[in-house]
Design a protein around this motif. Structure first.
Motif, PDB file in Angstrom:
ATOM      1  N   SER A  38       0.851  -1.194   0.000  1.00  0.00           N
ATOM      2  CA  SER A  38       0.000   0.000   0.000  1.00  0.00           C
ATOM      3  C   SER A  38       0.879   1.232   0.000  1.00  0.00           C
ATOM      4  O   SER A  38       1.965   1.231   0.542  1.00  0.00           O
ATOM      5  CB  SER A  38      -0.914  -0.004   1.225  1.00  0.00           C
ATOM      6  OG  SER A  38      -0.194   0.263   2.386  1.00  0.00           O
ATOM      7  N   ASP A  39       0.398   2.286  -0.610  1.00  0.00           N
ATOM      8  CA  ASP A  39       1.248   3.472  -0.671  1.00  0.00           C
ATOM      9  C   ASP A  39       0.937   4.413   0.480  1.00  0.00           C
ATOM     10  O   ASP A  39       1.179   5.597   0.412  1.00  0.00           O
ATOM     11  CB  ASP A  39       1.163   4.162  -2.029  1.00  0.00           C
ATOM     12  CG  ASP A  39      -0.115   4.963  -2.171  1.00  0.00           C
ATOM     13  OD1 ASP A  39      -1.008   4.802  -1.332  1.00  0.00           O
ATOM     14  OD2 ASP A  39      -0.194   5.763  -3.121  1.00  0.00           O
ATOM     15  N   CYS A  40       0.368   3.831   1.561  1.00  0.00           N
ATOM     16  CA  CYS A  40       0.163   4.538   2.825  1.00  0.00           C
ATOM     17  C   CYS A  40      -0.557   5.833   2.642  1.00  0.00           C
ATOM     18  O   CYS A  40      -1.653   5.901   2.139  1.00  0.00           O
ATOM     19  CB  CYS A  40       1.485   4.751   3.531  1.00  0.00           C
ATOM     20  SG  CYS A  40       1.974   3.286   4.433  1.00  0.00           S
TER      21      CYS A  40
ATOM     22  N   MET B  30       7.785   6.589  -3.901  1.00  0.00           N
ATOM     23  CA  MET B  30       8.204   5.336  -3.282  1.00  0.00           C
ATOM     24  C   MET B  30       9.176   4.576  -4.186  1.00  0.00           C
ATOM     25  O   MET B  30       9.113   4.662  -5.404  1.00  0.00           O
ATOM     26  CB  MET B  30       6.980   4.476  -2.991  1.00  0.00           C
ATOM     27  CG  MET B  30       6.027   5.147  -2.007  1.00  0.00           C
ATOM     28  SD  MET B  30       4.533   4.166  -1.714  1.00  0.00           S
ATOM     29  CE  MET B  30       5.086   3.059  -0.436  1.00  0.00           C
ATOM     30  N   PHE B  31      10.040   3.789  -3.543  1.00  0.00           N
ATOM     31  CA  PHE B  31      10.894   2.856  -4.267  1.00  0.00           C
ATOM     32  C   PHE B  31      10.117   1.580  -4.535  1.00  0.00           C
ATOM     33  O   PHE B  31       9.410   1.067  -3.660  1.00  0.00           O
ATOM     34  CB  PHE B  31      12.125   2.494  -3.436  1.00  0.00           C
ATOM     35  CG  PHE B  31      13.127   3.602  -3.311  1.00  0.00           C
ATOM     36  CD1 PHE B  31      14.008   3.873  -4.352  1.00  0.00           C
ATOM     37  CD2 PHE B  31      13.194   4.368  -2.159  1.00  0.00           C
ATOM     38  CE1 PHE B  31      14.949   4.901  -4.230  1.00  0.00           C
ATOM     39  CE2 PHE B  31      14.123   5.391  -2.029  1.00  0.00           C
ATOM     40  CZ  PHE B  31      15.001   5.657  -3.069  1.00  0.00           C
ATOM     41  N   ARG B  32      10.295   1.043  -5.706  1.00  0.00           N
ATOM     42  CA  ARG B  32       9.723  -0.257  -6.029  1.00  0.00           C
ATOM     43  C   ARG B  32      10.663  -1.355  -5.544  1.00  0.00           C
ATOM     44  O   ARG B  32      11.894  -1.221  -5.663  1.00  0.00           O
ATOM     45  CB  ARG B  32       9.545  -0.348  -7.553  1.00  0.00           C
ATOM     46  CG  ARG B  32       8.959  -1.640  -8.071  1.00  0.00           C
ATOM     47  CD  ARG B  32       7.446  -1.649  -8.013  1.00  0.00           C
ATOM     48  NE  ARG B  32       6.927  -2.887  -8.593  1.00  0.00           N
ATOM     49  CZ  ARG B  32       6.485  -2.992  -9.844  1.00  0.00           C
ATOM     50  NH1 ARG B  32       6.474  -1.931 -10.644  1.00  0.00           N
ATOM     51  NH2 ARG B  32       6.033  -4.156 -10.296  1.00  0.00           N
TER      52      ARG B  32
ATOM     53  N   VAL C  88       6.845   4.284   3.451  1.00  0.00           N
ATOM     54  CA  VAL C  88       7.112   5.685   3.776  1.00  0.00           C
ATOM     55  C   VAL C  88       6.672   6.016   5.202  1.00  0.00           C
ATOM     56  O   VAL C  88       6.977   7.084   5.718  1.00  0.00           O
ATOM     57  CB  VAL C  88       6.425   6.664   2.799  1.00  0.00           C
ATOM     58  CG1 VAL C  88       6.989   6.485   1.392  1.00  0.00           C
ATOM     59  CG2 VAL C  88       4.917   6.482   2.789  1.00  0.00           C
ATOM     60  N   SER C  89       5.949   5.100   5.831  1.00  0.00           N
ATOM     61  CA  SER C  89       5.446   5.330   7.195  1.00  0.00           C
ATOM     62  C   SER C  89       4.829   4.053   7.709  1.00  0.00           C
ATOM     63  O   SER C  89       4.177   3.329   6.968  1.00  0.00           O
ATOM     64  CB  SER C  89       4.384   6.433   7.189  1.00  0.00           C
ATOM     65  OG  SER C  89       3.608   6.389   8.373  1.00  0.00           O
ATOM     66  N   GLY C  90       5.007   3.762   8.982  1.00  0.00           N
ATOM     67  CA  GLY C  90       4.356   2.605   9.585  1.00  0.00           C
ATOM     68  C   GLY C  90       3.072   2.970  10.309  1.00  0.00           C
ATOM     69  O   GLY C  90       2.493   2.134  11.008  1.00  0.00           O
TER      70      GLY C  90
ATOM     71  N   PHE D 233      11.481   5.370   3.906  1.00  0.00           N
ATOM     72  CA  PHE D 233      12.131   5.676   2.622  1.00  0.00           C
ATOM     73  C   PHE D 233      11.340   6.708   1.828  1.00  0.00           C
ATOM     74  O   PHE D 233      10.110   6.733   1.884  1.00  0.00           O
ATOM     75  CB  PHE D 233      12.261   4.382   1.802  1.00  0.00           C
ATOM     76  CG  PHE D 233      12.999   3.301   2.550  1.00  0.00           C
ATOM     77  CD1 PHE D 233      14.363   3.152   2.415  1.00  0.00           C
ATOM     78  CD2 PHE D 233      12.325   2.472   3.444  1.00  0.00           C
ATOM     79  CE1 PHE D 233      15.053   2.193   3.142  1.00  0.00           C
ATOM     80  CE2 PHE D 233      13.005   1.501   4.177  1.00  0.00           C
ATOM     81  CZ  PHE D 233      14.369   1.362   4.017  1.00  0.00           C
ATOM     82  N   ARG D 234      12.064   7.546   1.089  1.00  0.00           N
ATOM     83  CA  ARG D 234      11.459   8.475   0.135  1.00  0.00           C
ATOM     84  C   ARG D 234      12.313   8.463  -1.127  1.00  0.00           C
ATOM     85  O   ARG D 234      13.520   8.681  -1.039  1.00  0.00           O
ATOM     86  CB  ARG D 234      11.466   9.910   0.650  1.00  0.00           C
ATOM     87  CG  ARG D 234      10.649  10.189   1.876  1.00  0.00           C
ATOM     88  CD  ARG D 234       9.170  10.333   1.592  1.00  0.00           C
ATOM     89  NE  ARG D 234       8.470  10.761   2.805  1.00  0.00           N
ATOM     90  CZ  ARG D 234       8.249   9.976   3.857  1.00  0.00           C
ATOM     91  NH1 ARG D 234       8.645   8.728   3.842  1.00  0.00           N
ATOM     92  NH2 ARG D 234       7.610  10.436   4.917  1.00  0.00           N
TER      93      ARG D 234
END
Lengths: 453, 453
Positions: free
Chosen positions: A162-164, A170-172, A198-200, A221-222
């Motif tokens: 999921s892209d949060c 995002m990195f693949r 990018v976030s938990g 990560f960004r």
């Protein structure tokens, strides 16, 4: 292994048969004896070792150059010099590993750019040794803060489908071949497209709705192509999440968190902190005491905008209700207007993500940012939207659909008011050390075009 | 926020005006009153709340179904029942968030496969609440172990350009399009091909050769297509590394590490551990005490092979000098032959990676594995090759070339004997909980074909 130099320098009295193991910082030869400054990275300080000509191993003294590894055994005696309490009078020495003349860390000072190119050697310098010891101290303080308050540490996943929050590029992550053209996610390792988190936060929410108080502390990560002193592609984040908690409780925790971490560094090893406050940032100690000693002011975003508008100050970015506060605005509020740390709350809905709780005014959400001098925003958080119907609306408005069923389940089944925040670990580390470039507080920084060992 | 149920159940005496917030596990209705079992995940236990008909909020009792969120305020009084010391006599109750009939965690028992499909809800069950509290407890114990011993926590990078030890298949990390055909690493985010780390060891070595004692504790990755109960694509590893340390010192630390972690769980919350030892694995307590109480036996690989050959035991995998020990061999050694934990050292060179220190016998390397009953290998480590010429030879023999200049620099400049080990965090967690499937000790497990939220 034996005692570390930190332990040896903290000795309560003289001692015989003490072994010092470490790397030579400098050697000075006098008539009939030599001085070795030996450092093992356990602390900033080195042990001065006096090697008389003729003691076993002293024939190897010429090889004990800057950067070489040595072992010295002898008597720990009071040091007549002013620098430190103890020195070692060697009864024998040994050269463990030499360092030829091309050892890059000779005594002269090196610039940060050069040292970034030898990231595998820079922790051997005073500055980077201190930075990475402080990084560890601060990281342990983070865990202690939450453990003492009954929070459960949750390891939220790094690889995610999921892209949060849509928080950034995002990195693949893939086991397919790379290069474009025939992407078939169903054949990829996980049977779908996956990314680096990018976030938990959203996953942490699921655990807070079971265990009440949880936090994450791990890498995020960004994939943003920003080459600034504040951005890295890989960095560590801290994200607590609390059930049965509103924005007020969230601000309480965030303010206490900042104070406790700053205090941990102020009360940590004086030599490392002294290096930062003398050589990195002369205003450091004053700024940190400012944060620890003053109560935090709380002000709504709407009030903050009014203060900025009335200030008569010319800002680079204009101030207007509905726009994000810029760093210059944040710093004006904390450094000049209030002269204390400031927590700004209740931001305009339009500039905040879907999961923040909508306020009754129809215009703002229950968000908050903690601002500190010299940095601006250090923590950002919110109360989360716990009402299923409202969350469905805000998800739809952001074009986010069926992938969030699990997240909506938290609102279907026993929903509770809950809140949390996110804090960039490196940003806090820069605050407490005065180091200005994020590349210099990360062991092996990852930035666009740079992924060295 | 208020007090957690863990704190309330530990109360030293009766109290008035106590607030309980949590989720209803069960409700029983009697004539004129109802019992609510309320749990907040702070511990295994629930508070029993007695709600008399007519107290404010009691009209909402029918909505207080399993899974719903409630708040109850009242008097904490001694519980006449045997189950626990305290119960709450509510003076008011409130339904915070309901849970409709399709709430998946109704009172009946659920199988692990079903619960894995609702990983976002399973921490609300007794078993998974206990597992994830224990995961946090164990993780904090890891940090405490190293912090108390003067180790610096180093955040080694997750994204890496080197394939480290060739320890396994790696995930590619990219901002290029995926699908094969026109891979151009020079146009990728980092200007080269990058991967998810399989180990932080080599980078940790660079920090040990500066700060003497360091460790990593973070996520690592394997893109191996193994669908077993022991393998996950994303898991957490612990990797200490010590300068001026040989294989003996490494074994000392590893054995102490295992004992201290096991003891931390034995001395942790008795209710969570009781759940594991009564319902998950009846032999658990005995096995863990076995590890804590017995001294570890040390035996060379060569001796171990001789013992196995002489055992007369029929093994599935034949025993032969030069072959890896299999789990059945390891378990025979620790469970049957020695009847204590066993550390096997000095393995054949041919089955170990390039960085392990070559022994003088020309056949073995200074490697070691710690074996415990029920699991087999729990820790694996080695003294590292500190001799530049030998390391250059072993790198070349593995076909590893110029990318290791930085690693060779550690041997060029002040090289020292150093050693370390790696321990899979989930494997230790499985050891101390008795849980048999790695998917059930990771909040959101990642395995082939599975990357759910």
């Amino acid at each position: 292994m034996g005692a570390s130099i930190r332990e040896i320098l903290a000795s309560k009295g003289p001692a015989e048969g003490v072994a010092v193991r470490g790397w030579v910082r400098t050697r000075r030869d006098a008539k009939g004896f030599s001085f070795l400054e030996v450092n093992d990275g356990s602390c900033l300080g080195s042990v001065q070792v006096i090697v008389d000509a003729g003691v076993p191993g002293s024939d190897d003294l010429p090889g004990m150059t800057t950067g070489s590894a040595v072992e010295a055994v002898g008597d720990l005696v009071e040091s007549p010099g002013g620098g430190q309490a103890w020195e070692l009078r060697a009864t024998r020495v040994a050269l463990v590993g030499g360092a030829p003349d091309d050892y890059p860390l000779q005594k002269k000072r090196h610039g940060p750019e050069f040292l970034r190119q030898i990231a595998h050697l820079r922790p051997r310098t005073n500055l980077f040794g201190a930075v990475f010891r402080t990084r560890s101290l601060l990281a342990h303080a983070v865990h202690r803060f939450f453990e003492e308050r009954g929070f459960v540490w949750v390891h939220t996943p790094i690889v995610t489908a999921s892209d949060c929050e849509g928080a950034g590029e995002m990195f693949r992550v893939t086991t397919q071949e790379v290069g474009g053209g025939k992407d078939s996610p169903e054949d990829d390792f996980f049977g779908k497209s996956t990314y680096l988190t990018v976030s938990g936060q959203l996953e942490a929410e699921t655990f807070a709705c079971a265990l009440s108080k949880v936090y994450t502390f791990g890498p995020t990560f960004r994939a943003e192509n920003s080459n600034t002193t504040r951005h890295a592609a890989e960095f560590w984040m801290i994200e607590p999440e609390m059930a049965f908690c509103d924005l007020g409780g969230d601000m309480d925790l965030a303010e206490e968190f900042v104070k406790v971490l700053v205090r941990a560094v102020l009360e940590g090893p004086a030599d490392d902190f002294g290096l930062f406050s003398r050589f990195v940032d002369k205003g450091l100690e004053e700024r940190l005491k400012f944060i620890v000693e003053r109560p935090f002011e709380r002000v709504s975003y709407t009030e903050a905008v009014a203060i900025l508008e009335k200030s008569g100050r010319k800002f680079e970015y204009p101030v207007a209700w509905g726009e994000n506060l810029q760093s210059e605005h944040e710093r004006f509020l904390t450094e000049e207007h209030f002269e204390c740390p400031v927590t700004v709350h209740d931001y305009p809905e339009a500039i905040k993500p879907f999961y923040m709780r909508r306020n009754d005014d129809g215009k703002t959400v229950a968000a908050m940012d903690v601002l500190v001098p010299g940095i601006g925003e250090i923590v950002g958080g919110s109360q989360r939207e716990e009402r299923q119907d409202v969350l469905e609306r805000t998800l739809a408005a952001d074009g986010l659909g069926s992938g969030y069923d699990w997240y909506l389940d938290l609102r279907r089944f026993g929903t509770v008011p809950h809140a949390g925040f996110g804090a960039g670990f490196e940003r806090i580390l820069m605050l407490v050390t005065g180091v200005q470039n994020i590349r210099d507080v990360i062991p092996y920084p990852r930035t666009p075009g740079h992924c060295g060992p």
